[in-house]
Design a protein around this motif. Sequence first.
Motif, PDB file in Angstrom:
ATOM      1  N   TRP A  62       1.037  -1.497   0.031  1.00  0.00           N
ATOM      2  CA  TRP A  62       0.267  -0.131   0.447  1.00  0.00           C
ATOM      3  C   TRP A  62       0.937   1.192  -0.632  1.00  0.00           C
ATOM      4  CZ3 TRP A  62      -0.921  -3.958   3.027  1.00  0.00           C
ATOM      5  CH2 TRP A  62      -2.510  -4.766   3.435  1.00  0.00           C
ATOM      6  N   GLY A  63       0.171   2.484  -0.116  1.00  0.00           N
ATOM      7  CA  GLY A  63       1.457   3.596  -0.714  1.00  0.00           C
ATOM      8  C   GLY A  63       2.447   3.489  -1.509  1.00  0.00           C
ATOM      9  N   PHE A  64       2.840   2.555  -2.681  1.00  0.00           N
ATOM     10  CA  PHE A  64       3.563   3.367  -3.318  1.00  0.00           C
ATOM     11  C   PHE A  64       3.541   2.613  -4.783  1.00  0.00           C
ATOM     12  CE2 PHE A  64       5.339   1.156   1.300  1.00  0.00           C
ATOM     13  CZ  PHE A  64       6.299   2.094   1.162  1.00  0.00           C
ATOM     14  N   SER A  65       4.596   3.514  -5.491  1.00  0.00           N
ATOM     15  CA  SER A  65       4.743   3.054  -6.791  1.00  0.00           C
ATOM     16  C   SER A  65       4.458   1.886  -7.262  1.00  0.00           C
ATOM     17  CB  SER A  65       5.144   4.002  -7.885  1.00  0.00           C
ATOM     18  OG  SER A  65       6.622   3.819  -7.236  1.00  0.00           O
ATOM     19  N   ASN A  66       3.998   1.616  -8.471  1.00  0.00           N
ATOM     20  CA  ASN A  66       4.793   0.160  -9.449  1.00  0.00           C
ATOM     21  C   ASN A  66       5.792  -0.106  -9.194  1.00  0.00           C
ATOM     22  OD1 ASN A  66       1.954  -0.757  -9.143  1.00  0.00           O
ATOM     23  ND2 ASN A  66       1.864  -0.156 -11.401  1.00  0.00           N
ATOM     24  N   GLY A  67       6.409   0.870  -9.858  1.00  0.00           N
ATOM     25  CA  GLY A  67       8.405   0.825 -10.046  1.00  0.00           C
ATOM     26  C   GLY A  67       8.862   0.428  -8.758  1.00  0.00           C
ATOM     27  N   VAL A  68       8.724   1.027  -7.487  1.00  0.00           N
ATOM     28  CA  VAL A  68       9.156   0.034  -6.635  1.00  0.00           C
ATOM     29  C   VAL A  68       9.109  -0.910  -5.641  1.00  0.00           C
ATOM     30  CG1 VAL A  68       9.277   0.605  -3.133  1.00  0.00           C
ATOM     31  CG2 VAL A  68       9.529   2.379  -5.711  1.00  0.00           C
ATOM     32  N   ARG A  69       7.615  -1.394  -5.896  1.00  0.00           N
ATOM     33  CA  ARG A  69       7.323  -2.954  -5.839  1.00  0.00           C
ATOM     34  C   ARG A  69       8.036  -3.848  -7.015  1.00  0.00           C
ATOM     35  NH1 ARG A  69       1.540  -0.771  -6.231  1.00  0.00           N
ATOM     36  NH2 ARG A  69       0.765  -0.463  -4.067  1.00  0.00           N
ATOM     37  N   ASP A  70       8.442  -3.207  -8.678  1.00  0.00           N
ATOM     38  CA  ASP A  70       8.571  -3.933  -9.692  1.00  0.00           C
ATOM     39  C   ASP A  70      10.707  -4.168  -8.915  1.00  0.00           C
ATOM     40  OD1 ASP A  70       6.079  -4.897 -10.505  1.00  0.00           O
ATOM     41  OD2 ASP A  70       6.282  -2.977 -11.501  1.00  0.00           O
ATOM     42  N   LEU A  71      10.839  -2.978  -8.106  1.00  0.00           N
ATOM     43  CA  LEU A  71      12.935  -2.564  -8.421  1.00  0.00           C
ATOM     44  C   LEU A  71      13.835  -3.846  -8.756  1.00  0.00           C
ATOM     45  CD1 LEU A  71      15.063  -1.151  -8.948  1.00  0.00           C
ATOM     46  CD2 LEU A  71      14.737  -0.036  -6.499  1.00  0.00           C
ATOM     47  N   LEU A  72      13.223  -4.873  -7.452  1.00  0.00           N
ATOM     48  CA  LEU A  72      14.367  -5.481  -6.542  1.00  0.00           C
ATOM     49  C   LEU A  72      13.923  -7.070  -7.951  1.00  0.00           C
ATOM     50  CD1 LEU A  72      15.848  -6.545  -4.822  1.00  0.00           C
ATOM     51  CD2 LEU A  72      14.825  -7.530  -3.562  1.00  0.00           C
ATOM     52  N   ALA A  73      12.719  -6.720  -8.167  1.00  0.00           N
ATOM     53  CA  ALA A  73      12.365  -8.136  -9.197  1.00  0.00           C
ATOM     54  C   ALA A  73      12.845  -8.048 -10.520  1.00  0.00           C
ATOM     55  CB  ALA A  73      10.561  -8.565  -9.372  1.00  0.00           C
ATOM     56  N   GLU A  74      12.955  -6.941 -10.589  1.00  0.00           N
ATOM     57  CA  GLU A  74      14.197  -6.128 -12.120  1.00  0.00           C
ATOM     58  C   GLU A  74      15.559  -6.577 -12.128  1.00  0.00           C
ATOM     59  OE1 GLU A  74      12.490  -3.103 -12.662  1.00  0.00           O
ATOM     60  OE2 GLU A  74      10.140  -3.432 -13.485  1.00  0.00           O
ATOM     61  N   ASP A  75      15.576  -5.876 -10.553  1.00  0.00           N
ATOM     62  CA  ASP A  75      17.615  -6.406 -10.818  1.00  0.00           C
ATOM     63  C   ASP A  75      17.698  -7.870 -10.877  1.00  0.00           C
ATOM     64  OD1 ASP A  75      17.520  -3.939 -10.172  1.00  0.00           O
ATOM     65  OD2 ASP A  75      18.268  -3.476  -7.921  1.00  0.00           O
ATOM     66  N   ALA A  77      16.205 -10.201 -11.910  1.00  0.00           N
ATOM     67  CA  ALA A  77      16.147 -10.885 -13.552  1.00  0.00           C
ATOM     68  C   ALA A  77      17.465 -10.371 -14.593  1.00  0.00           C
ATOM     69  CB  ALA A  77      14.784  -9.915 -13.837  1.00  0.00           C
ATOM     70  N   GLU A  78      17.464  -9.162 -14.495  1.00  0.00           N
ATOM     71  CA  GLU A  78      18.412  -8.502 -14.667  1.00  0.00           C
ATOM     72  C   GLU A  78      20.138  -9.258 -14.947  1.00  0.00           C
ATOM     73  OE1 GLU A  78      21.671  -4.365 -15.379  1.00  0.00           O
ATOM     74  OE2 GLU A  78      19.898  -4.313 -14.395  1.00  0.00           O
ATOM     75  N   LEU A  80      20.543 -12.483 -13.529  1.00  0.00           N
ATOM     76  CA  LEU A  80      20.542 -13.954 -13.521  1.00  0.00           C
ATOM     77  C   LEU A  80      20.988 -13.766 -15.051  1.00  0.00           C
ATOM     78  CD1 LEU A  80      16.906 -14.520 -11.993  1.00  0.00           C
ATOM     79  CD2 LEU A  80      19.090 -15.741 -11.642  1.00  0.00           C
ATOM     80  N   ARG A  81      19.600 -13.229 -16.440  1.00  0.00           N
ATOM     81  CA  ARG A  81      20.420 -12.593 -17.906  1.00  0.00           C
ATOM     82  C   ARG A  81      21.978 -12.950 -17.483  1.00  0.00           C
ATOM     83  NH1 ARG A  81      16.737  -8.894 -17.671  1.00  0.00           N
ATOM     84  NH2 ARG A  81      18.266  -7.213 -18.341  1.00  0.00           N
ATOM     85  N   GLY A  82      22.848 -12.182 -16.677  1.00  0.00           N
ATOM     86  CA  GLY A  82      24.192 -12.337 -16.904  1.00  0.00           C
ATOM     87  C   GLY A  82      25.051 -13.547 -16.514  1.00  0.00           C
ATOM     88  N   THR A  83      24.537 -14.462 -16.150  1.00  0.00           N
ATOM     89  CA  THR A  83      25.603 -16.194 -15.186  1.00  0.00           C
ATOM     90  C   THR A  83      25.567 -16.398 -16.320  1.00  0.00           C
ATOM     91  OG1 THR A  83      23.039 -16.615 -14.163  1.00  0.00           O
ATOM     92  CG2 THR A  83      23.992 -14.713 -12.527  1.00  0.00           C
ATOM     93  N   PRO A  84      26.550 -17.569 -15.902  1.00  0.00           N
ATOM     94  CA  PRO A  84      26.763 -18.634 -16.646  1.00  0.00           C
ATOM     95  C   PRO A  84      25.743 -20.002 -16.316  1.00  0.00           C
ATOM     96  CG  PRO A  84      28.313 -17.893 -15.319  1.00  0.00           C
ATOM     97  CD  PRO A  84      27.417 -16.931 -14.841  1.00  0.00           C
ATOM     98  N   ALA A  85      25.066 -20.024 -15.399  1.00  0.00           N
ATOM     99  CA  ALA A  85      24.314 -21.069 -14.990  1.00  0.00           C
ATOM    100  C   ALA A  85      22.850 -21.322 -16.124  1.00  0.00           C
ATOM    101  CB  ALA A  85      24.122 -21.442 -13.860  1.00  0.00           C
ATOM    102  N   TRP A  86      22.758 -19.562 -15.893  1.00  0.00           N
ATOM    103  CA  TRP A  86      21.415 -19.262 -16.896  1.00  0.00           C
ATOM    104  C   TRP A  86      21.995 -19.222 -18.559  1.00  0.00           C
ATOM    105  CZ3 TRP A  86      16.607 -17.620 -15.603  1.00  0.00           C
ATOM    106  CH2 TRP A  86      15.783 -17.220 -16.266  1.00  0.00           C
ATOM    107  N   ALA A  87      22.825 -18.676 -18.312  1.00  0.00           N
ATOM    108  CA  ALA A  87      23.023 -19.033 -20.027  1.00  0.00           C
ATOM    109  C   ALA A  87      23.115 -20.654 -20.582  1.00  0.00           C
ATOM    110  CB  ALA A  87      24.493 -18.599 -20.586  1.00  0.00           C
TER     111      ALA A  87
END
Length: 386
Positions: A62-75, A77-78, A80-87
């Motif tokens: 409650w009381g926060f922007s969607n950008g704040v809610r998504d920040l850590l999830a997007e970090d 994802a970024e 994970l994309r750079g890890t050898p295990a993901w590749a």
Amino acid sequence: MVSPAGGGVLPATGWYDTNQFTLEVIFHARMRRYGCLTADASRAAAVYVPYYPGLDVGRYLWGFSNGVRDLLAEDLAEWLRGTPAWAAHGGRDHFLVGGRIAWDFRREDGGGEGSQWGSRLLLLPEAMNMTALVIEASPWHRRTDVAVPYPTYFHPWRPSDVSSWQRDARRARRPWLFAFAGAGRGNGDDHDRHHGGGVVRDRVIAQCARSRRCGLLRCGARGRRDDCYDPGNVMRLFKSAAFCLQPRGDSYTRRSVFDAILAGCVPVFFHPGSAYTQYRWHLPRDHAAYSVFVPEDGVRNGTVRLEDVLRRVSAARVAAMREQVIRMIPTVVYRDPRAPSARGFTDAVDVAVDGVIERVRRIKQGLPPGGDDDDDHRWDAYFDTQ
């Protein structure tokens, strides 16, 4: 987690006042001590992502922007994309655990109700490649979501703790024919997929309140102390009943389902999304072996009287269902994370990890991840179309 006194209902050890949204912490603690870990991702059957998405988004409901809610999830994802295990497999062998319902991680932006709640974690392209273990899965996202049990109050240390509790549940006197613990909803919209159980739930409570054979523990009633978060109160009621009513509330599922199983109380479901389409790895496929199903329509329109339905179940069948429920206890509880692995004790984490490994194996082979379950559409009529 703090061990409660339990009022004499609970043993002195192994029982904790566990919040229903703590699965991520419990699972991570277990995974850190798992017996088959490897630091070499190329040798791993599956890759666990130690992220706490439920605790993350829970800070910003409650009381926060969607950008704040998504920040850590997007970090995440970024990263994970750079890890050898993901590749190696594009994340198809990765899995994470979300200690809330899937709806809390699948926010649809666009100005509607859903745009004000939750994160977009499970809508990120990276998450769509992973397996998400959540306490309630979406029936429309089986390729991603897998439901696992809510944490209950019991975290046994050794097999003997479980067998001792099972004996106690078998011996329990059950003067109530049926019971309900929970709060009413009365939201007036019984067809919305997120809050669709409000009307039925209120009518279930009303029927219980009118019956002399139903034990009722009201939660959050005005002017009353809320006793539903006391493990002793809940177990005392459920161990005293043959059947435990499990209508929908804010979502399809309830933690109360697993409290009932823990008490040896046969659950009564009103919608297949409360269990049958959810916990496929942890509950028997033969739903009639451990539960009673009463379609919501009859309760909603007043043509079904629950006491009459349950009185018609024979004593022999009740005994058989109760025994099945009690046998299910080990695989729906989460062992104390500090306890050493015990031979002959398979708990909810063990079942989930085995399920993930088999799921990843099928994905790598180009097979449907859920096996035969993906073709099981017998409950489709109970769900709104997507």
